[in-house]
Design a protein around this motif. Structure first.
Motif, PDB file in Angstrom:
ATOM      1  N   LEU A   4       0.867  -1.171   0.000  1.00 37.55           N
ATOM      2  CA  LEU A   4       0.000   0.000   0.000  1.00 37.55           C
ATOM      3  C   LEU A   4       0.908   1.226   0.000  1.00 37.55           C
ATOM      4  CD1 LEU A   4      -2.649   1.549   0.155  1.00 37.55           C
ATOM      5  CD2 LEU A   4      -2.609   1.213   2.628  1.00 37.55           C
ATOM      6  N   ILE A   5       0.788   2.022  -1.047  1.00 36.90           N
ATOM      7  CA  ILE A   5       1.600   3.229  -1.218  1.00 36.90           C
ATOM      8  C   ILE A   5       0.678   4.435  -1.046  1.00 36.90           C
ATOM      9  CG2 ILE A   5       3.012   4.562  -2.833  1.00 36.90           C
ATOM     10  CD1 ILE A   5       3.536   1.776  -4.246  1.00 36.90           C
ATOM     11  N   ALA A   6       0.962   5.258  -0.049  1.00 40.08           N
ATOM     12  CA  ALA A   6       0.189   6.486   0.161  1.00 40.08           C
ATOM     13  C   ALA A   6       0.899   7.612  -0.569  1.00 40.08           C
ATOM     14  CB  ALA A   6       0.064   6.794   1.651  1.00 40.08           C
ATOM     15  N   ASN A   7       0.189   8.278  -1.443  1.00 34.43           N
ATOM     16  CA  ASN A   7       0.754   9.351  -2.262  1.00 34.43           C
ATOM     17  C   ASN A   7       0.095  10.663  -1.827  1.00 34.43           C
ATOM     18  OD1 ASN A   7       2.454  10.074  -4.538  1.00 34.43           O
ATOM     19  ND2 ASN A   7       0.565  10.545  -5.604  1.00 34.43           N
ATOM     20  N   GLU A   8       0.874  11.549  -1.204  1.00 34.74           N
ATOM     21  CA  GLU A   8       0.317  12.774  -0.628  1.00 34.74           C
ATOM     22  C   GLU A   8       1.083  14.000  -1.105  1.00 34.74           C
ATOM     23  OE1 GLU A   8      -2.398  12.768   1.191  1.00 34.74           O
ATOM     24  OE2 GLU A   8      -2.507  10.589   1.335  1.00 34.74           O
ATOM     25  N   GLU A   9       0.355  15.110  -1.217  1.00 33.35           N
ATOM     26  CA  GLU A   9       0.965  16.392  -1.527  1.00 33.35           C
ATOM     27  C   GLU A   9       0.930  17.238  -0.269  1.00 33.35           C
ATOM     28  OE1 GLU A   9       0.194  18.216  -5.238  1.00 33.35           O
ATOM     29  OE2 GLU A   9      -0.568  16.355  -6.112  1.00 33.35           O
ATOM     30  N   VAL A  10       2.089  17.804   0.094  1.00 37.66           N
ATOM     31  CA  VAL A  10       2.198  18.582   1.326  1.00 37.66           C
ATOM     32  C   VAL A  10       2.992  19.862   1.075  1.00 37.66           C
ATOM     33  CG1 VAL A  10       2.086  16.533   2.801  1.00 37.66           C
ATOM     34  CG2 VAL A  10       4.310  17.410   2.121  1.00 37.66           C
ATOM     35  N   THR A  11       2.807  20.823   1.971  1.00 35.63           N
ATOM     36  CA  THR A  11       3.612  22.038   1.945  1.00 35.63           C
ATOM     37  C   THR A  11       4.863  21.811   2.794  1.00 35.63           C
ATOM     38  OG1 THR A  11       2.554  22.975   3.899  1.00 35.63           O
ATOM     39  CG2 THR A  11       1.520  23.448   1.758  1.00 35.63           C
ATOM     40  N   VAL A 102      -8.994  -3.032   3.734  1.00 38.69           N
ATOM     41  CA  VAL A 102      -7.658  -2.778   3.192  1.00 38.69           C
ATOM     42  C   VAL A 102      -6.722  -3.930   3.532  1.00 38.69           C
ATOM     43  CG1 VAL A 102      -5.660  -1.234   3.250  1.00 38.69           C
ATOM     44  CG2 VAL A 102      -7.982  -0.282   3.130  1.00 38.69           C
ATOM     45  N   HIS A 103      -6.815  -4.456   4.742  1.00 35.96           N
ATOM     46  CA  HIS A 103      -6.002  -5.619   5.106  1.00 35.96           C
ATOM     47  C   HIS A 103      -6.283  -6.777   4.148  1.00 35.96           C
ATOM     48  CE1 HIS A 103      -5.043  -9.359   7.253  1.00 35.96           C
ATOM     49  NE2 HIS A 103      -4.039  -8.661   7.742  1.00 35.96           N
ATOM     50  N   ASP A 104      -7.557  -7.039   3.863  1.00 38.52           N
ATOM     51  CA  ASP A 104      -7.918  -8.125   2.953  1.00 38.52           C
ATOM     52  C   ASP A 104      -7.430  -7.861   1.530  1.00 38.52           C
ATOM     53  OD1 ASP A 104      -9.121  -9.360   5.109  1.00 38.52           O
ATOM     54  OD2 ASP A 104     -11.175  -8.886   4.483  1.00 38.52           O
ATOM     55  N   LEU A 105      -7.544  -6.607   1.073  1.00 33.48           N
ATOM     56  CA  LEU A 105      -7.039  -6.273  -0.263  1.00 33.48           C
ATOM     57  C   LEU A 105      -5.535  -6.508  -0.350  1.00 33.48           C
ATOM     58  CD1 LEU A 105      -8.956  -2.980  -1.154  1.00 33.48           C
ATOM     59  CD2 LEU A 105      -9.057  -5.153  -2.391  1.00 33.48           C
ATOM     60  N   LYS A 106      -4.805  -6.078   0.682  1.00 31.22           N
ATOM     61  CA  LYS A 106      -3.346  -6.276   0.671  1.00 31.22           C
ATOM     62  C   LYS A 106      -2.990  -7.761   0.650  1.00 31.22           C
ATOM     63  CE  LYS A 106      -0.447  -3.962   2.898  1.00 31.22           C
ATOM     64  NZ  LYS A 106       0.418  -3.338   3.859  1.00 31.22           N
ATOM     65  N   ALA A 107      -3.779  -8.578   1.322  1.00 24.91           N
ATOM     66  CA  ALA A 107      -3.487 -10.012   1.404  1.00 24.91           C
ATOM     67  C   ALA A 107      -3.884 -10.751   0.130  1.00 24.91           C
ATOM     68  CB  ALA A 107      -4.211 -10.616   2.604  1.00 24.91           C
ATOM     69  N   SER A 108      -4.696 -10.133  -0.718  1.00 27.07           N
ATOM     70  CA  SER A 108      -5.146 -10.788  -1.944  1.00 27.07           C
ATOM     71  C   SER A 108      -4.106 -10.609  -3.053  1.00 27.07           C
ATOM     72  CB  SER A 108      -6.490 -10.206  -2.385  1.00 27.07           C
ATOM     73  OG  SER A 108      -6.352  -8.865  -2.795  1.00 27.07           O
ATOM     74  N   ALA A 109      -4.251 -11.420  -4.078  1.00 28.58           N
ATOM     75  CA  ALA A 109      -3.365 -11.301  -5.231  1.00 28.58           C
ATOM     76  C   ALA A 109      -3.740 -10.053  -6.020  1.00 28.58           C
ATOM     77  CB  ALA A 109      -3.491 -12.533  -6.115  1.00 28.58           C
ATOM     78  N   GLY A 110      -2.750  -9.419  -6.585  1.00 24.56           N
ATOM     79  CA  GLY A 110      -3.010  -8.250  -7.413  1.00 24.56           C
ATOM     80  C   GLY A 110      -1.868  -7.259  -7.339  1.00 24.56           C
ATOM     81  N   PRO A 111      -2.017  -6.163  -8.065  1.00 26.75           N
ATOM     82  CA  PRO A 111      -0.976  -5.134  -8.071  1.00 26.75           C
ATOM     83  C   PRO A 111      -1.005  -4.299  -6.792  1.00 26.75           C
ATOM     84  CG  PRO A 111      -2.836  -4.436  -9.387  1.00 26.75           C
ATOM     85  CD  PRO A 111      -3.129  -5.843  -8.941  1.00 26.75           C
ATOM     86  N   ASP A 112      -0.014  -3.445  -6.651  1.00 25.72           N
ATOM     87  CA  ASP A 112       0.043  -2.544  -5.505  1.00 25.72           C
ATOM     88  C   ASP A 112      -1.194  -1.665  -5.456  1.00 25.72           C
ATOM     89  OD1 ASP A 112       2.519  -3.493  -4.731  1.00 25.72           O
ATOM     90  OD2 ASP A 112       3.632  -1.885  -5.725  1.00 25.72           O
ATOM     91  N   LEU A 113      -1.503  -1.201  -4.265  1.00 27.32           N
ATOM     92  CA  LEU A 113      -2.597  -0.255  -4.037  1.00 27.32           C
ATOM     93  C   LEU A 113      -1.987   1.118  -3.807  1.00 27.32           C
ATOM     94  CD1 LEU A 113      -4.469  -2.494  -1.485  1.00 27.32           C
ATOM     95  CD2 LEU A 113      -5.291  -1.953  -3.782  1.00 27.32           C
TER      96      LEU A 113
END
Length: 181
Positions: A4-11, A102-113
């Motif tokens: 899980l990659i959090a992409n944030e814009e900050v000052t 989100v825990h279940d999504l991370k544990a499932s097969a697939g690309p990064d979130l």
């Protein structure tokens, strides 16, 4: 297991609310790096408010732009307690316990979130130890109002793994949580 990659814009002083209203410091090299985060097979995760804003901005662009095409094509998950979301291709509503989803999504097969914005959701995900990387796009300005980047004790385990400065004054900082943390 997916990341899980959090992409944030900050000052510079950590404010993170309403970056679409800030002065534009983006340069082509920054935009290319930002697009690379969204490109490929990553799936997107949003809170309801951010989803509605993104839908409004990207879903019906004419002519389509590369970013709007990526946003529309990507699988999107929206955490929301409401059942009324604007329709957008490939969107699934996650109601109930967001941390469990989100825990279940991370544990499932697939690309990064990739989590975009969604500061309230980010706070819970950080506290639960579900964020693997934090990508901060730092804008060269100070703001005194609005929500700040969530602070969490979980951030203490993150380490700086890369950084880059751009000609327009922006910087991109990548922080990674060790696998065993």
């Amino acid at each position: 297991m997916r990341r899980l990659i959090a992409n944030e814009e900050v000052t510079l002083n950590g404010m993170a609310g309403d970056p679409h209203l800030w002065p534009n410091h983006q340069t082509p090299d920054y935009v290319a790096d930002q697009a690379a985060t969204l490109a490929g097979e990553a799936e997107l995760l949003f809170g309801r408010v951010t989803y509605e804003m993104m839908h409004s901005a990207w879903a019906n662009q004419t002519p389509p732009t590369p970013i709007s095409e990526v946003m529309t094509r990507a699988r999107k998950y929206v955490v929301s307690g409401t059942q009324t979301l604007p329709a957008w291709n490939n969107t699934a509503l996650l109601s109930g316990d967001p941390l469990r989803h989100v825990h279940d999504l991370k544990a499932s097969a697939g690309p990064d979130l990739v989590l975009l914005g969604s500061l309230t959701l980010l706070q819970g995900l950080l506290d639960a130890g579900l964020v693997d990387e934090l990508h901060l796009s730092v804008h060269p300005l100070l703001r005194g109002e609005g929500p700040a980047l969530p602070l969490s004790r979980a951030l203490n385990v993150f380490t700086l793994t890369s950084h880059r400065a751009y000609e327009g004054g922006m910087a991109r900082v990548v922080l990674t949580r060790p696998v065993d943390a």
